[in-house]
Structures are given as structure tokens and as C-alpha cells.
Design an enzyme around this catalytic site. Sequence first.
Site, short mmCIF file in Angstrom:
data_model
loop_
_atom_site.label_atom_id
_atom_site.label_comp_id
_atom_site.label_asym_id
_atom_site.label_seq_id
_atom_site.Cartn_x
_atom_site.Cartn_y
_atom_site.Cartn_z
N ALA A 1 0.82 -1.21 0.00
CA ALA A 1 0.00 0.00 0.00
C ALA A 1 0.86 1.26 0.00
O ALA A 1 1.60 1.51 0.95
CB ALA A 1 -0.90 -0.01 1.24
N SER B 1 11.74 -0.03 -5.20
CA SER B 1 11.72 0.22 -6.64
C SER B 1 13.14 0.46 -7.15
O SER B 1 13.99 1.01 -6.44
CB SER B 1 10.87 1.48 -6.89
OG SER B 1 11.06 1.95 -8.19
N TYR C 1 8.04 10.68 -4.76
CA TYR C 1 7.75 9.24 -4.77
C TYR C 1 9.04 8.43 -4.58
O TYR C 1 9.12 7.55 -3.71
CB TYR C 1 7.06 8.84 -6.08
CG TYR C 1 7.14 7.36 -6.37
CD1 TYR C 1 6.29 6.47 -5.72
CD2 TYR C 1 8.10 6.84 -7.25
CE1 TYR C 1 6.39 5.10 -5.94
CE2 TYR C 1 8.20 5.48 -7.48
CZ TYR C 1 7.35 4.61 -6.82
OH TYR C 1 7.46 3.27 -7.04
N LYS D 1 10.60 5.84 -1.34
CA LYS D 1 11.13 4.47 -1.41
C LYS D 1 12.52 4.40 -0.76
O LYS D 1 12.82 3.47 -0.01
CB LYS D 1 11.20 4.00 -2.87
CG LYS D 1 9.83 3.82 -3.51
CD LYS D 1 9.01 2.73 -2.82
CE LYS D 1 7.59 2.64 -3.32
NZ LYS D 1 6.72 1.80 -2.50
N PHE E 1 11.61 -3.76 -10.88
CA PHE E 1 11.82 -3.03 -12.13
C PHE E 1 10.41 -2.69 -12.66
O PHE E 1 9.60 -2.19 -11.92
CB PHE E 1 12.79 -3.79 -13.03
CG PHE E 1 14.21 -3.63 -12.50
CD1 PHE E 1 14.61 -4.27 -11.33
CD2 PHE E 1 15.08 -2.73 -13.08
CE1 PHE E 1 15.87 -4.03 -10.77
CE2 PHE E 1 16.34 -2.49 -12.54
CZ PHE E 1 16.73 -3.14 -11.38
N ASN F 1 1.57 4.85 -17.06
CA ASN F 1 2.59 3.85 -17.40
C ASN F 1 2.40 3.32 -18.82
O ASN F 1 1.31 3.38 -19.38
CB ASN F 1 2.56 2.71 -16.38
CG ASN F 1 2.90 3.19 -14.99
OD1 ASN F 1 2.05 3.26 -14.12
ND2 ASN F 1 4.15 3.56 -14.77
N ARG G 1 13.98 -0.22 -20.34
CA ARG G 1 13.56 -0.66 -19.00
C ARG G 1 13.58 -2.17 -18.94
O ARG G 1 13.53 -2.85 -19.97
CB ARG G 1 12.11 -0.22 -18.70
CG ARG G 1 11.87 1.26 -18.65
CD ARG G 1 12.43 1.87 -17.37
NE ARG G 1 12.14 3.30 -17.31
CZ ARG G 1 12.87 4.25 -17.89
NH1 ARG G 1 13.95 3.92 -18.60
NH2 ARG G 1 12.55 5.52 -17.75
C1 UD1 Z 1 9.02 4.66 -12.98
C2 UD1 Z 1 10.12 4.10 -12.12
C3 UD1 Z 1 9.61 2.93 -11.35
C4 UD1 Z 1 8.40 3.32 -10.57
C5 UD1 Z 1 7.34 3.78 -11.54
C6 UD1 Z 1 6.11 4.21 -10.79
C7 UD1 Z 1 12.37 4.38 -13.00
C8 UD1 Z 1 13.40 3.83 -13.87
N1 UD1 Z 1 11.23 3.67 -12.95
O1 UD1 Z 1 8.73 3.76 -13.99
O2 UD1 Z 1 10.60 2.48 -10.47
O3 UD1 Z 1 7.93 2.28 -9.78
O4 UD1 Z 1 7.85 4.89 -12.24
O5 UD1 Z 1 5.08 4.54 -11.69
O6 UD1 Z 1 12.52 5.40 -12.35
N2 UD1 Z 1 6.53 5.82 -21.96
C9 UD1 Z 1 6.20 6.31 -23.22
N3 UD1 Z 1 4.91 6.70 -23.45
C10 UD1 Z 1 3.94 6.63 -22.50
C11 UD1 Z 1 4.27 6.11 -21.22
C12 UD1 Z 1 5.58 5.74 -20.98
O7 UD1 Z 1 7.05 6.40 -24.10
O8 UD1 Z 1 2.79 7.02 -22.77
C13 UD1 Z 1 7.90 5.38 -21.71
C14 UD1 Z 1 8.61 6.14 -20.60
O9 UD1 Z 1 9.26 7.27 -21.11
C15 UD1 Z 1 9.59 5.08 -20.10
C16 UD1 Z 1 8.86 3.76 -20.35
O10 UD1 Z 1 7.83 4.06 -21.29
O11 UD1 Z 1 10.74 5.08 -20.87
C17 UD1 Z 1 8.24 3.19 -19.10
O12 UD1 Z 1 7.48 4.20 -18.46
P1 UD1 Z 1 6.54 3.91 -17.23
O13 UD1 Z 1 5.68 2.76 -17.51
O14 UD1 Z 1 5.90 5.20 -16.85
O15 UD1 Z 1 7.53 3.43 -16.09
P2 UD1 Z 1 8.89 4.14 -15.53
O16 UD1 Z 1 8.84 5.60 -15.71
O17 UD1 Z 1 10.05 3.40 -16.03
#
Ligand code: UD1
Length: 339
Positions: free
Chosen positions: A82, A124, A149, A153, A178, A199, A231
Site C-alpha cells: 500500500a 523500486s 515518490y 522508497k 523493475f 505507465n 527498462r
Molecule cells: C518509474 C520508475 C519505477 C516506478 C514507476 C512508478 C524508473 C526507472 N522507474 O517507472 O521504479 O515504480 O515509475 O510509476 O525510475 N513511456 C512512453 N509513453 C507513455 C508512457 C511511458 O514512451 O505514454 C515510456 C517512458 O518514457 C519510459 C517507459 O515508457 O521510458 C516506461 O514508463 P513507465 O511505464 O511510466 O515506467 P517508468 O517511468 O520506467
Amino acid sequence: MKILVTGGLGFIGSHTVVELVNAGYEPVIVDDLSNSDPKILDQIARIIGYKPVFHKLDLCDERGVKELAVNEPDIQGIIHFAASKAVGESVQKPLKYYRNNFYSLINLLDAYYGNPLNFVFSSSCTVYGQPEHLPVNETAPIQPAQSPYGNTKQIAEEILRDLIASGSNYKVISLRYFNPVGAHETALIGELPIGVPQNLVPFITQTAIGKREKITVFGDDYDTPDGSCVRDYIHVVDLAKAHVAALKLLEKESFKGYDVFNIGTGKGNTVLDVIHAFERTTGVKLNYEIGPRREGDVEKVWGDVTKSANKLGWKAELDIDTMMLSAWEWEKYIAQNPL
Ligand code: UD1
């Protein structure tokens, strides 16, 4: 063995409840429903065959948590999911994040203090920032947090370490996740974002189903094979199983104090890899465009999972195609069966 699962109706929590039951544990769910749907309890019941015990409770409510500990005295382990988790929102509302993520942790630890308890904390890979060496292992330096955030952590890990150093009866494992994606193979549970997904994978599936017009790739000028960010995407069921492995390790006499593990696949995928894997496995073409970089994104990160394999005896098994297909099956299910 009764295991308290806070945030047990959330994305990772619900999958972990199922894996706990598969491993013979008895989950007791706590959730405040701030970012989850109570009907997930029925969905879990459809998978495991019964409705687990559920307490609706905001863990920031100190008295409520004390009452919980009185009503649920024979808890042998706690898995603490949570927390508030939207990086962007945490920058806008830092106090909400510090309040929610710290009060809840401290109230919980306090309420069960004194019991010899096993505690698994959801951390994280964000604690590594942009690591200098890849794959990043658990000894890499913790970088200054990029968001409240991320800060919660890092500080929560320190709180837990300090607690153990004080000689408390707790044993603690922090799991540094991850990027969890995908859904249960039954398509009865999965990620359920409220509002516009932040995300990548929920944004992909919602675009594919027509809820969103297009997906923007945040930058293609990074120093990566195709220019988009890298990632370590991990199937949520593999991640859920890592919690069972953590409990098993905590239960060993020989395990003392505190430890931390990377939970990933050990492999990196670019944003475009993920989009293409989705298109390949589902046969659905995605409307996507390249846009500017998203502020605060790290360029590339993937985990060294040697320590998890050796000490936790756990390894991710499911590949990116399975992640994409299961996420798609869940999106289709939820479109046909709104909760
Ligand atoms: C980040 C954190 C992770 C955390 C999470 C919480 C890092 C490396 N990761 O995840 O630890 O738990 O936030 O939410 O700090 N993307 C696009 N288009 C979109 C959405 C995302 O291109 O519409 C790309 C982002 O730029 C990124 C990848 O997809 O490169 C993943 O993004 P996302 O799913 O938001 O996760 P993180 O940012 O990696």
C-alpha cells in the site's frame, strides 16, 4: 500461515494474493480502495475459489491500524504494497506522498512491533536513478531521488534498515521492482489504472482497444539501440512469486536482519521493442508517434538479478510476448466485463 497483504487489491497486490494461496499461505487483505476496486476481491475469489478476508482500512489511520493488529493477532508475515505511486503526482503533491507512504509504514510497523514478524517491502529500481553500470546490482549507489515518490522508497528502505539495526524482532526484505506489466493468465485480474494511465503498457492496451487515440513514445534521441528508453519489464506473476520466495527466505532460521533484492528479468527492452512486441503477439496495429522526452525519465536501466537467483532462489520465467498477450487479454476482458 497468515500473511497480511496491504494494498492487496492493487495490481501487484492482487496477483501476490493469488500466488500466496497457490503456495499454501492464508492472505489477509488490507486496502483503502483509494486506487483499487472492491470487485477485485470477487475476481480473486474466482481464481482461488474463496473470498479472502478483507479489511477496508487507510493505514494512515493510526488507531485503525492498532485495532487491526488486535483483530488479526496471529499474522506471521506482512507484505506491504500500500502506497501512492504516481511519480508526476508526487511532484505536485509531495505532502500527500510523504504522509501516505510514511505514516502507513510506521503505523504498521508500530502496531505489530514486538512480534517476531517477517516483513516484505515494495521498493523500486527508481532508487538507482540512472546507474553508472548496467545491469545494475544491489550494491550500486543510491542516487538523489528525482521525485518525492522516489524519495519515499529510499527513505522507507532506510527506516527499515534502522529498525533492524535497533535490534527489533522484525526480519525484513526490500524488493526493488523493475517495471511490472502483464496480467494473470485467467485474465480475471490485471492493472486497473484510474483515469489516464501514466505507465507504458496500460497506455498501449487502452490505445489498442480504442480508449485512447494514440500513444506517444517519449523521446527517440536517447543513447539506446533505437533511441527510446530502456527498462527491465517483468511479468507481474513472476513478480508476485518473488514475494513468496522472499517469505520463504525470511522464514529460514539462518536469515537475520535485513536484505534487499532486485526483481527484474535482467534484460532491457526499449519502448519501441515493447510496442512491436505488442503488435507482433496480438496482431493489433498501434497508432503511435514519437514525441519529446518526458521530464525526469532515466535513459536506461535493467537489473542484475544474480543475487535474487542465488540467495532468493527466484528467477523470472515469462517473456515480453507473454507480458503483452496477457495485458491484452485483460484489457479485452475488462472492456467486455466492466467491474
Ligand atoms: C518509474 C520508475 C519505477 C516506478 C514507476 C512508478 C524508473 C526507472 N522507474 O517507472 O521504479 O515504480 O515509475 O510509476 O525510475 N513511456 C512512453 N509513453 C507513455 C508512457 C511511458 O514512451 O505514454 C515510456 C517512458 O518514457 C519510459 C517507459 O515508457 O521510458 C516506461 O514508463 P513507465 O511505464 O511510466 O515506467 P517508468 O517511468 O520506467
